[in-house]
Design a protein around this motif. Structure first.
Motif: not given
Length: 98
Positions: A1-13, A76-81, A83-88
């Protein structure tokens, strides 16, 4: 599985740094031992689904625990049935031509 994650805190820091709350989430990813790549607009993590689902919650909560008053997490998620991603991630990135 691949995830692409973005956390949007307020305030940033805070007084520790402009992106301290985002960096708190990245430290959780680093500690996971999973393959990941930090980008300008988010971080991609590769691993088994049973590790990534709980990791997403940990990232969200780490952002709040670091002192952010609010956080909106986009995933955002990517998953095969199987649960194997064929490439790194590096193999997939190498296929992209600029």
């Amino acid at each position: 599985m691949l995830i692409h994650v973005h956390v949007g805190p307020s305030p940033l820091g805070d007084e520790r740094g402009t992106y301290e709350h985002v960096e708190a989430a990245i430290r959780v990813i680093e500690a996971s031992g999973l393959e990941f790549e930090v980008g300008a607009l988010g971080t991609t993590v590769q691993g088994p689904a049973d590790r990534l689902w709980p990791l997403m919650r940990e990232l969200h909560e780490a952002t709040l625990s670091s002192g952010a008053e609010k956080v909106m997490t986009h995933v955002r998620l990517f998953q095969s049935r199987e649960d194997v991603v064929e490439a790194s991630m590096s193999d997939l990135a190498a296929r992209i031509t600029h």
